[in-house]
Write a protein that holds these residues in place. Structure first.
Motif, PDB file in Angstrom:
ATOM      1  N   ASP A 188     -11.287   7.067  -9.718  1.00 23.85           N
ATOM      2  CA  ASP A 188     -11.772   7.673 -11.116  1.00 23.85           C
ATOM      3  C   ASP A 188     -11.611   6.511 -12.263  1.00 23.85           C
ATOM      4  O   ASP A 188     -12.356   6.394 -13.205  1.00 23.85           O
ATOM      5  CB  ASP A 188     -11.064   8.827 -11.543  1.00 23.85           C
ATOM      6  N   ILE A 189     -10.406   5.921 -12.098  1.00 30.67           N
ATOM      7  CA  ILE A 189      -9.885   4.888 -12.997  1.00 30.67           C
ATOM      8  C   ILE A 189     -10.930   3.644 -12.803  1.00 30.67           C
ATOM      9  O   ILE A 189     -11.624   3.154 -14.072  1.00 30.67           O
ATOM     10  CB  ILE A 189      -8.779   4.074 -12.790  1.00 30.67           C
ATOM     11  N   VAL A 208      -5.040   0.678 -17.822  1.00 28.78           N
ATOM     12  CA  VAL A 208      -4.830   1.452 -16.677  1.00 28.78           C
ATOM     13  C   VAL A 208      -3.895   2.416 -16.673  1.00 28.78           C
ATOM     14  O   VAL A 208      -3.883   3.376 -16.329  1.00 28.78           O
ATOM     15  CB  VAL A 208      -4.710   0.314 -15.640  1.00 28.78           C
ATOM     16  N   LEU A 209      -2.815   1.996 -17.365  1.00 25.71           N
ATOM     17  CA  LEU A 209      -1.379   2.711 -17.529  1.00 25.71           C
ATOM     18  C   LEU A 209      -1.815   3.998 -18.141  1.00 25.71           C
ATOM     19  O   LEU A 209      -1.218   5.128 -17.842  1.00 25.71           O
ATOM     20  CB  LEU A 209      -0.491   1.867 -18.195  1.00 25.71           C
ATOM     21  N   VAL A 232       0.834  -1.310   0.000  1.00 21.82           N
ATOM     22  CA  VAL A 232      -0.146   0.019   0.038  1.00 21.82           C
ATOM     23  C   VAL A 232       0.773   1.297   0.063  1.00 21.82           C
ATOM     24  O   VAL A 232       0.773   2.152  -0.788  1.00 21.82           O
ATOM     25  CB  VAL A 232      -1.009  -0.052   1.217  1.00 21.82           C
ATOM     26  N   ALA A 233       1.833   1.078   0.971  1.00 21.50           N
ATOM     27  CA  ALA A 233       2.741   2.584   1.004  1.00 21.50           C
ATOM     28  C   ALA A 233       3.652   2.575  -0.476  1.00 21.50           C
ATOM     29  O   ALA A 233       3.601   3.915  -0.711  1.00 21.50           O
ATOM     30  CB  ALA A 233       3.668   2.219   2.094  1.00 21.50           C
ATOM     31  N   ALA A 234       3.934   1.718  -1.027  1.00 19.15           N
ATOM     32  CA  ALA A 234       4.655   2.001  -2.368  1.00 19.15           C
ATOM     33  C   ALA A 234       3.806   2.486  -3.345  1.00 19.15           C
ATOM     34  O   ALA A 234       4.328   3.373  -4.124  1.00 19.15           O
ATOM     35  CB  ALA A 234       5.159   0.473  -2.921  1.00 19.15           C
ATOM     36  N   GLU A 235       2.522   2.050  -3.397  1.00 22.88           N
ATOM     37  CA  GLU A 235       1.669   2.370  -4.259  1.00 22.88           C
ATOM     38  C   GLU A 235       1.541   4.026  -3.963  1.00 22.88           C
ATOM     39  O   GLU A 235       1.294   4.976  -4.861  1.00 22.88           O
ATOM     40  CB  GLU A 235       0.423   1.729  -4.566  1.00 22.88           C
ATOM     41  N   ALA A 236       1.463   4.422  -2.786  1.00 18.04           N
ATOM     42  CA  ALA A 236       1.061   5.779  -2.489  1.00 18.04           C
ATOM     43  C   ALA A 236       2.439   6.805  -2.337  1.00 18.04           C
ATOM     44  O   ALA A 236       2.231   8.032  -2.706  1.00 18.04           O
ATOM     45  CB  ALA A 236       0.540   5.827  -0.760  1.00 18.04           C
ATOM     46  N   VAL A 243      -9.065  -2.412  -9.848  1.00 18.20           N
ATOM     47  CA  VAL A 243      -7.915  -1.372 -10.292  1.00 18.20           C
ATOM     48  C   VAL A 243      -6.725  -1.594  -9.735  1.00 18.20           C
ATOM     49  O   VAL A 243      -5.598  -1.669 -10.111  1.00 18.20           O
ATOM     50  CB  VAL A 243      -8.667  -0.027 -10.344  1.00 18.20           C
ATOM     51  N   LYS A 244      -6.834  -1.621  -7.959  1.00 17.94           N
ATOM     52  CA  LYS A 244      -5.616  -1.781  -7.443  1.00 17.94           C
ATOM     53  C   LYS A 244      -4.992  -3.118  -7.936  1.00 17.94           C
ATOM     54  O   LYS A 244      -3.431  -3.373  -7.993  1.00 17.94           O
ATOM     55  CB  LYS A 244      -5.957  -1.592  -5.945  1.00 17.94           C
ATOM     56  N   ALA A 245      -5.554  -4.244  -8.336  1.00 21.09           N
ATOM     57  CA  ALA A 245      -5.110  -5.507  -8.688  1.00 21.09           C
ATOM     58  C   ALA A 245      -4.358  -5.436  -9.853  1.00 21.09           C
ATOM     59  O   ALA A 245      -2.918  -5.805 -10.215  1.00 21.09           O
ATOM     60  CB  ALA A 245      -5.993  -6.801  -8.645  1.00 21.09           C
ATOM     61  N   HIS A 246      -4.932  -4.583 -10.908  1.00 24.01           N
ATOM     62  CA  HIS A 246      -4.341  -4.286 -12.099  1.00 24.01           C
ATOM     63  C   HIS A 246      -2.854  -3.673 -12.043  1.00 24.01           C
ATOM     64  O   HIS A 246      -1.737  -3.844 -12.701  1.00 24.01           O
ATOM     65  CB  HIS A 246      -5.360  -3.602 -12.803  1.00 24.01           C
ATOM     66  N   ILE A 247      -2.958  -2.640 -10.955  1.00 26.13           N
ATOM     67  CA  ILE A 247      -1.815  -1.698 -10.794  1.00 26.13           C
ATOM     68  C   ILE A 247      -0.562  -2.690 -10.024  1.00 26.13           C
ATOM     69  O   ILE A 247       0.380  -2.531 -10.653  1.00 26.13           O
ATOM     70  CB  ILE A 247      -2.368  -0.554  -9.888  1.00 26.13           C
TER      71      ILE A 247
END
Length: 916
Positions: free
Chosen positions: A873-874, A861-862, A778-782, A885-889
């Motif tokens: 929004d995505i 997504v990219l 979670v922190a890496a994404e943020a 979406v988070k899984a795709h990311i």
């Protein structure tokens, strides 16, 4: 016959101010050939050059020119004779050629003069004083030839009131010219003090010296005229027995003598066209060509301004583009005095046109300053009724209150609009105690107008909406959140039917309400509207505040890149539309605090401190209580991150104290400094003090879920430190679901980390590692980074052993480096991801090759990430759940071997997947 007295250098006064800083600029040196000393009358040009000459050991030829020397033959006769008078020999060929009057004979004479200087070989200095009298084009051409062929070691110094039309551009490129202009010649404050004390023998207080220096802007003639006037008064006192020492009478600017000097020495010697322009534009506090054309009803002002600038005629540029100027204040005063006496009707007409131009071009403060100076109170009332609200929301609430005080009391008493301006001014100045009384007065006036059937019903409705909006903010200060929300929504329902542009302020109130309830998505939408309408309504302070709170929310939600983009865009808009070099830069507590937190979290502590700096000045000058708490909170957080626990404790203790004492003056619930306050004591080993802080806060009601979560997580840390992991896990597990649902991403990461340490205490290693992996993901994404270094040493050790940290991309490597060296900072490029390091796994692959290609959904997504969309929004655009979406990311990051958005975009461009 020539006047030999014109070859005599003026004697230097030993009491005169010695200007070593300028004399050194005049000294000869290779490849310099020309000193150019340019300034209006009375700036000490001749005195400066004379002082320099007195210290110069080489031969000096001095020539003082006058209006009779504008003939080429006479000019060169005097120049040659000045050299001869100073001891130069071999000038017979020159003098013989000068007996003729043709251009050829004069050119031969100049050549002979150059040859004589070359034959002598000495370091000659030629000084031509008052060179502005040599205005003949033939002289200028001939003098250019003379300088071009001067032998090495010869230096010419021209003293002039205007810049001569010589080939200066070419000479500047060759580094032949040293220029000393009015800004350099103006006395500094220390030189002013020395002038009064040493040269004039006067003893005056330092504050008087400072005031006179500022008023005269270091203009030597004005200083001297004032000193002579003051000295005369002092001598009269001595004669009468009133004073026994050196003259000490209170010195002031003798504007009558200065005006006489300006008119006789400057204005009366100008061409009629220049005089007319100067007098017509004296009413302008600042000048530009379009303003001057408008008030003069002409189209040649730019040409005349450039002419004045080249003559150094008391015209001061205000930018680097020769667009905006101002006159020296005392020069302008003299011009105003002349036109006021000569043609008062035209002077008033020009002044009115100037004020109208300023109003038409959005320079309202400048227009009001002129209106106040002329005491046109009816016009001031009209301008304030039209522009006052935007001025207040642009940060000028205190000036508006002062201008209202200038108006006759009855003028304000009978105007609901002006009374509401006073209300808004008091509100923005955080003077809330008297607001109810002021609001009651406005309501009474509206009731009387309704009873009297006043025609402005629509205007009355708008004022009533303003009253309701103010009452909503007052309700927030009493923690009456429901009433505040109801009143704000009532205004929003009515706002389209009024003439009052307050949508931005209304939506800002809604954003505060939603933020106070912990509804970050709702607050974000309201604040985006507040920014939009603030730009439409031209309310920069509302745009800054709304954008700053929006960025604060985006930061807490885990969209740091988006938060930084919000801050950048808002700041750029304000600077484009409201950048006034004469005014302090508008700042927002929320915006600067958000930037401080973002860069602190990115482990760029120096950048964070730079964004904090303007807020500290704000605190020192007396910020309103809510802003004071925010500033001290982020200040304490930065100190905590830097390991300065005692400093952090002091800042946070101050924030807590202000929050308790001034709660009724705060229109929102500030960040829970108590949570961080307790963490500081915990880090310093003061466990009992940390418990005392958290338990005392728990007895109070915190309406903002973010603040409740912060305190709960800090309490869980305390329990872990006390060896009570079961109780800590109970607290953390109970808040986790709500934090995830409300997108309180930072709290999710912290809760996962603290719960991992609690699980480790229970020897539940597998569950501990699972939570650490989730926290890292979670922190890496943020983009959160620094928060890991703020946790306990035991937890940091667990992180360094975690497989999830060892098998990651750039972000994970940055985190590892930070945990191993917590006091080091990454480079800005690395920290922001603008130049990600090449991954070890892909280092040997071609740039456009991936181990596993991106799926169509991952490419989509990219593209949406590249377009700037947030995760939610995505999800809406793709018609899927946010979790999907988070899984795709996550898959996307894994294939690209990166840890966050900016790294993914940079890597995709490097691989040719993205081209924009």
């Amino acid at each position: 016959m020539l006047l030999t007295t014109k070859f005599l250098r003026p004697a230097t006064d030993p009491r005169a101010v010695q200007r070593d800083r300028l004399s050194s600029l005049l000294a000869p040196g290779h490849p310099k050939r020309l000193n150019l000393v340019l300034a209006p009358a009375g700036f000490g040009k001749t005195t400066l050059v004379s002082q320099w000459c007195a210290r110069t050991s080489g031969p000096i030829a001095w020539l003082s020119l006058d209006e009779h020397d504008n003939d080429p033959q006479r000019f060169w006769q005097y120049v040659a004779s000045a050299f001869e008078h100073a001891g130069l020999t071999g000038l017979e060929p020159c003098q013989k050629s000068l007996s003729g009057s043709t251009d050829d004979s004069i050119n031969s004479a100049i050549t002979a003069l150059v040859n004589a200087l070359a034959a002598d070989g000495g370091p000659w200095v030629l000084v031509l004083d008052d060179f502005q009298f040599a205005a003949n084009d033939r002289i200028h051409r001939q003098f250019g030839y003379f300088v071009d062929y001067l032998p090495a070691g010869v230096t010419v110094t021209l003293i002039s009131r205007s810049e001569p039309p010589l080939p200066l551009a070419r000479w500047r490129v060759r580094r032949w010219v040293q220029e000393i202009h009015p800004a350099l010649l103006a006395f500094s404050e220390d030189e002013c003090r020395e002038f009064f004390h040493s040269t004039m023998g006067m003893v005056i207080p330092d504050q008087d010296v400072q005031a006179i220096c500022q008023r005269t802007e270091g203009w030597v003639a004005a200083l001297q005229l004032s000193a002579l006037s003051g000295s005369d008064r002092g001598l009269e006192q001595i004669k009468s027995g009133v004073a026994q020492d050196a003259p000490t009478a209170a010195l002031s600017i003798d504007e009558r003598h200065i005006s006489d000097y300006v008119l006789s020495e400057v204005l009366d010697k100008q061409p009629d066209e220049i005089v007319a322009f100067l007098l017509d534009t004296a009413c302008c506090p600042r000048l530009c060509a379009s303003m001057c054309d408008s008030i003069r009803e002409t189209d040649n002002s730019q040409e005349l301004l450039e002419s004045l600038l080249s003559q150094h005629l008391f015209l001061i540029p205000l930018d680097n583009h020769n667009e905006w100027f101002r006159y020296h204040d005392l020069f302008r005063d003299a011009l105003l005095q002349r036109i006021g006496h000569a043609d008062p009707t035209r002077a008033h007409q020009l002044w009115q046109r100037t004020v109208e131009w300023l109003l038409d071009h959005g320079q309202v403060q400048g227009a009001i300053a002129q209106i106040v100076q002329n005491k046109d109170w009816p016009w001031l009332a009209r301008v304030l009724a039209t522009h006052g609200n935007n001025l207040i929301h642009g940060g000028y609430h205190l000036p508006v209150l002062n201008w209202l005080d200038e108006l006759p009391a009855d003028e304000v008493k009978e105007s609901p609009q002006l009374q509401m301006l006073r209300v808004w001014g008091h509100f923005f100045a955080n003077r809330l105690d008297n607001l109810e009384h002021l609001l009651a007065n406005v309501e009474d006036l509206l009731d009387r107008r309704v009873a009297d059937s006043a025609p402005d019903a629509e205007g009355a409705l708008g004022v009533q909406s303003e009253i309701t909006l103010i009452r909503s903010y007052l309700a927030r200060s009493r923690s009456d959140d429901k009433n505040a929300s109801d009143l704000t929504r009532q205004v929003l329902a009515e706002i389209d039917h009024t003439q009052i542009p307050l949508k931005s302020v209304t939506y800002y109130g809604l954003g505060l309400d939603d933020y106070g309830k912990g509804d970050l998505p709702g607050a974000e939408e309201a604040l985006k509207s507040a920014v939009h309408y603030g730009q439409v309504e031209r309310k920069p302070s509302t745009v800054l505040s709304s954008g700053g709170l929006l960025a604060w929310i985006q930061y807490n939600r885990g969209d740091m890149d988006l938060a930084l983009e919000t801050c950048t865009n808002v700041r750029k808009w304000v600077d484009q539309h409201y950048a006034d070099p004469s005014q302090p830069r508008l700042i927002s507590c929320w915006l600067s605090a958000s930037l401080t937190e973002i860069f602190r979290e990115r482990n760029q502590l120096r950048d964070a401190a730079a964004h904090l700096e303007p807020l500290l000045e704000h605190v020192n000058k007396g910020a309103e209580p809510g802003q004071h708490i925010i500033i001290q909170h982020v200040r304490g957080h930065l100190a905590f991150s830097d390991g300065r626990y005692q400093e952090a404790i002091e800042y946070l203790a101050d924030a807590e104290q202000v929050g308790r004492k001034r709660r009724e003056h705060i229109v929102f619930e500030p960040p829970a400094s108590s949570a961080l306050f307790a963490r500081c004591h915990l880090a310093a080993g003061q466990v009992a003090r940390a418990r005392s802080i958290l338990e005392s806060v728990q007895s109070h009601t915190l309406t903002n879920p973010l603040n409740r979560e912060q305190n709960s997580i800090s309490y869980a840390r305390l329990l872990v430190d006390e060896g009570k992991p079961e109780q800590a896990l109970e607290i953390l597990d109970s808040l986790m679901a709500a934090a995830m649902h409300n997108e309180h991403t930072r709290h999710v990461v912290e809760a996962l980390l603290v719960s991992a340490e609690a699980l480790d205490q229970q020897n539940r290693s597998e569950e501990c590692q699972e939570r650490l992996a989730r926290a890292l993901s979670v922190a890496a994404e943020a983009g959160f980074l620094r928060l890991f270094a703020e946790e306990s040493p035991r937890l940091q050790a667990l992180l360094l052993e975690s497989p999830a940290l060892k098998n990651g991309g750039n972000w994970q490597r940055n985190l590892t480096e930070m945990l191993l060296s917590p006091n080091s900072e990454p480079s800005s490029a690395t920290a922001t991801g603008t130049q990600p390091m090449a991954s070890k796994t892909n280092a040997s692959r071609p740039a456009r090759e991936l181990a596993e290609p991106l799926s169509q959904r991952e490419l989509e997504v990219l593209e949406l990430i590249n377009a700037g969309y947030a995760n939610k929004d995505i999800a809406v655009r793709m018609g899927v759940a946010p979790a999907t979406v988070k899984a795709h990311i996550r898959n996307l990051y894994g294939k690209l071997d990166v840890g966050r958005r900016t790294e993914a975009l940079a890597k995709a461009r490097e691989l040719g997947i993205l081209t924009g």
